[in-house]
Design a protein around this motif. Structure first.
Motif, PDB file in Angstrom:
ATOM      1  N   PRO A   6     -24.038 -12.718   4.388  1.00  0.00           N
ATOM      2  CA  PRO A   6     -23.134 -11.739   5.003  1.00  0.00           C
ATOM      3  C   PRO A   6     -23.839 -10.830   5.993  1.00  0.00           C
ATOM      4  CG  PRO A   6     -23.904 -10.879   2.917  1.00  0.00           C
ATOM      5  CD  PRO A   6     -24.659 -12.178   3.150  1.00  0.00           C
ATOM      6  N   PHE A   9     -23.540  -9.030  12.248  1.00  0.00           N
ATOM      7  CA  PHE A   9     -23.828  -9.997  13.323  1.00  0.00           C
ATOM      8  C   PHE A   9     -23.269  -9.501  14.663  1.00  0.00           C
ATOM      9  CE2 PHE A   9     -23.441 -12.509   9.356  1.00  0.00           C
ATOM     10  CZ  PHE A   9     -24.749 -12.935   9.267  1.00  0.00           C
ATOM     11  N   LEU A  35     -18.624  -9.560   8.849  1.00  0.00           N
ATOM     12  CA  LEU A  35     -17.858  -8.400   8.380  1.00  0.00           C
ATOM     13  C   LEU A  35     -16.944  -7.856   9.481  1.00  0.00           C
ATOM     14  CD1 LEU A  35     -17.452  -6.182   6.147  1.00  0.00           C
ATOM     15  CD2 LEU A  35     -19.213  -4.876   7.340  1.00  0.00           C
ATOM     16  N   GLY A  70     -13.294  -5.828   3.531  1.00  0.00           N
ATOM     17  CA  GLY A  70     -13.288  -5.316   2.159  1.00  0.00           C
ATOM     18  C   GLY A  70     -14.656  -5.495   1.525  1.00  0.00           C
ATOM     19  N   ASN A 104     -23.801  -3.390  -5.647  1.00  0.00           N
ATOM     20  CA  ASN A 104     -22.998  -4.604  -5.827  1.00  0.00           C
ATOM     21  C   ASN A 104     -22.956  -5.040  -7.289  1.00  0.00           C
ATOM     22  OD1 ASN A 104     -22.065  -4.927  -3.210  1.00  0.00           O
ATOM     23  ND2 ASN A 104     -23.938  -5.969  -2.552  1.00  0.00           N
TER      24      ASN A 104
HETATM   25  O1  PNS Z   1     -25.192  -6.255   9.122  1.00  0.00           O
HETATM   26  P1  PNS Z   1     -25.761  -5.814   7.837  1.00  0.00           P
HETATM   27  O2  PNS Z   1     -26.043  -4.338   7.803  1.00  0.00           O
HETATM   28  O3  PNS Z   1     -26.960  -6.611   7.506  1.00  0.00           O
HETATM   29  O4  PNS Z   1     -24.681  -6.154   6.698  1.00  0.00           O
HETATM   30  C1  PNS Z   1     -24.317  -5.269   5.694  1.00  0.00           C
HETATM   31  C2  PNS Z   1     -23.242  -5.907   4.785  1.00  0.00           C
HETATM   32  C3  PNS Z   1     -22.153  -6.565   5.597  1.00  0.00           C
HETATM   33  C4  PNS Z   1     -23.888  -6.938   3.893  1.00  0.00           C
HETATM   34  C5  PNS Z   1     -22.667  -4.744   3.922  1.00  0.00           C
HETATM   35  O5  PNS Z   1     -22.312  -3.692   4.758  1.00  0.00           O
HETATM   36  C6  PNS Z   1     -21.435  -5.174   3.147  1.00  0.00           C
HETATM   37  O6  PNS Z   1     -21.525  -5.961   2.228  1.00  0.00           O
HETATM   38  N1  PNS Z   1     -20.254  -4.660   3.556  1.00  0.00           N
HETATM   39  C7  PNS Z   1     -18.988  -5.004   2.959  1.00  0.00           C
HETATM   40  C8  PNS Z   1     -18.390  -3.808   2.221  1.00  0.00           C
HETATM   41  C9  PNS Z   1     -19.068  -3.636   0.891  1.00  0.00           C
HETATM   42  O7  PNS Z   1     -19.094  -4.517   0.055  1.00  0.00           O
HETATM   43  N2  PNS Z   1     -19.642  -2.451   0.714  1.00  0.00           N
HETATM   44  C10 PNS Z   1     -20.413  -2.159  -0.491  1.00  0.00           C
HETATM   45  C11 PNS Z   1     -21.879  -2.496  -0.260  1.00  0.00           C
HETATM   46  S1  PNS Z   1     -22.542  -1.570   1.109  1.00  0.00           S
END
Ligand code: PNS
Length: 157
Positions: A6, A9, A35, A70, A104
């Motif tokens: 994820p 990008f 995302l 989300g 997470n």
């Molecule tokens: O581009 P990045 O900063 O490497 O990615 C970050 C990402 C997308 C992995 C993180 O922001 C994410 O998982 N966002 C989704 C929302 C979420 O689950 N938030 C809780 C964890 S920050």
């Protein structure tokens, strides 16, 4: 094993690509999950970000690119993925990723992550550096591929 890589990008960098190619060799199926940012407005639309990655992935049968919004843990559950892949460039990344992982896990205890060290030659590379250098008309060829560099040039024309 099915894994999710994820990220925002915005745009995909050579560092991301190095990780995707390596993950494609290690695992049966890799989903690059782009995302749809809710907080900060991205430079590229979700569709543009997906297109740029797909242009580079056409000969990788086991890599797909999908949008998600989300929580990441919900996307992992939806996709029934075995693990999430994240790259580590620096010790700052390690500390950030540790926090992200704890968060997470508090949301989904079965979540598994696999960390790959980014190739040393890309350890300074980030999407935000690529955007910044491109915004001043600088050379981004060390950080992004030609298709991405071209799109960056157009954005800042
Ligand atoms: O581009 P990045 O900063 O490497 O990615 C970050 C990402 C997308 C992995 C993180 O922001 C994410 O998982 N966002 C989704 C929302 C979420 O689950 N938030 C809780 C964890 S920050």
């Amino acid at each position: 094993m099915k894994v999710i890589f994820p990220g925002s990008f915005d745009p995909v960098t050579k560092g991301h690509l190095n990780l995707i190619y390596r993950a494609a060799k290690l695992f049966d199926e890799v989903i690059v999950a782009v995302l749809i940012n809710q907080e900060k407005p991205p430079l590229f639309t979700p569709e543009e970000r997906i297109e740029m990655i797909r242009e580079l992935m056409y000969d990788y049968d086991n890599v797909s690119v999908k949008l998600f919004s989300g929580l990441l843990v919900d996307f992992v559950r939806e996709e029934k993925a075995d693990a999430v892949i994240r790259g580590l460039r620096t010790s700052q990344d390690f500390l950030y990723e540790r926090q992200l992982s704890l968060l997470n896990h508090s949301l989904y205890s079965d979540m598994e992550e696999i960390f790959l060290f980014t190739d040393g030659k890309y350890s300074y590379v980030s999407s935000s550096f690529a955007r910044e250098v491109a915004s001043y008309g600088g050379d981004v060829s060390g950080m992004v591929t030609e298709n991405v560099a071209e799109r960056l040039r157009k954005k800042f024309e």
